[in-house]
Design an enzyme around this catalytic site. Structure first.
Site, PDB file in Angstrom:
ATOM      1  N   ASP A  13      -4.577  -4.557  -7.396  1.00 23.99           N
ATOM      2  CA  ASP A  13      -5.264  -5.251  -6.329  1.00 23.99           C
ATOM      3  C   ASP A  13      -6.637  -4.571  -6.166  1.00 23.99           C
ATOM      4  O   ASP A  13      -6.886  -3.513  -6.753  1.00 23.99           O
ATOM      5  CB  ASP A  13      -4.437  -5.142  -5.045  1.00 23.99           C
ATOM      6  N   ASP A  15      -9.197  -4.684  -2.782  1.00 22.83           N
ATOM      7  CA  ASP A  15      -9.492  -4.121  -1.466  1.00 22.83           C
ATOM      8  C   ASP A  15      -8.334  -3.286  -0.943  1.00 22.83           C
ATOM      9  O   ASP A  15      -7.201  -3.769  -0.843  1.00 22.83           O
ATOM     10  CB  ASP A  15      -9.804  -5.248  -0.478  1.00 22.83           C
TER      11      ASP A  15
END
Length: 222
Positions: A13, A15
């Site tokens: 991922d 953020d």
């Protein structure tokens, strides 16, 4: 001695996992909340890990043009990357990975992903799966399955690094071995290995697989 795990590919991922964009994200959603007279705290409580359009649809007043508001928010995000930094150790880890063994899977759009990764001083891999590339966002596993397919690996042979509940659910549903990054304590994080950042994490390419040693302070029983 840390926890040793092996995989054919690493799926990250963005953020909260590779970069810290908290300040910029909060500024954008507070602008949106002020624009519509909404509770910013309530929006921020559920926005993490979710595609922008889905958060807008969940909170915007009736009659709001969701597509137009989403475009406005994305433009705000793209223009504001101040304070966006890489998590400690992330740059060194990514620099040592073969480009065909890792992917980025993010709920951000492509332009925003490029801007934030660049602002944090991190490279983009050959395989990037964004909100623009999937029909269903996290917690649906489509993004992680798509990334694994593009890398030519079975998603069950991947390690998924995630910091949010929706992403951890998506990674596990795709068949990946999930590792929690940061303090998230939701149900999907229970009994999973945990790292604070990438300092102390080592990765060796054995040819057939990547061999990772997670720091000894990994915070869960496996």
């Amino acid at each position: 001695m840390g926890l040793v795990v092996t995989a054919r590919a690493l799926l990250f991922d963005m953020d909260g996992t590779l970069i810290d964009s908290t300040a910029a994200v909060e500024r954008t959603w507070r602008r949106f909340a002020a624009r519509h007279g909404l509770d910013a705290a309530a929006i921020l409580a559920g926005a993490h890990g979710q595609r922008t359009a889905e958060t807008v649809a969940a909170h915007a007043p009736p009659g709001t043009d969701v597509a137009a508001e989403t475009a406005w928010l994305v433009a705000q995000d793209v223009a504001d990357t101040e304070g966006t930094v890489a998590l400690p150790g992330a740059a060194d880890l990514l620099a040592g990975l073969p480009r065909d063994r890792w992917a980025l899977v993010t709920s951000a759009g492509r332009e925003l992903a490029e801007r934030r990764m660049a602002a944090a001083g991190l490279p983009l891999p050959d395989v990037v799966v964004t909100a623009d590339d999937v029909r269903r966002g996290k917690p649906d596993p489509e993004g992680y399955r798509t990334a694994a397919r593009r890398l030519g690996v079975d998603p069950r042979a991947s390690i998924v690094f995630e910091d949010a509940e929706l992403g951890l659910i998506a990674g596990r549903a795709a068949g990946g071995y999930t590792v929690v990054v940061g303090p998230h304590g939701g149900s999907a994080a229970q009994d999973r290995p945990r790292i604070t950042d990438y300092r102390g994490l080592t990765c060796t390419d054995t040819g057939d697989a990547l061999r990772l040693t997670l720091p000894a302070l990994t915070g869960a029983a496996v």
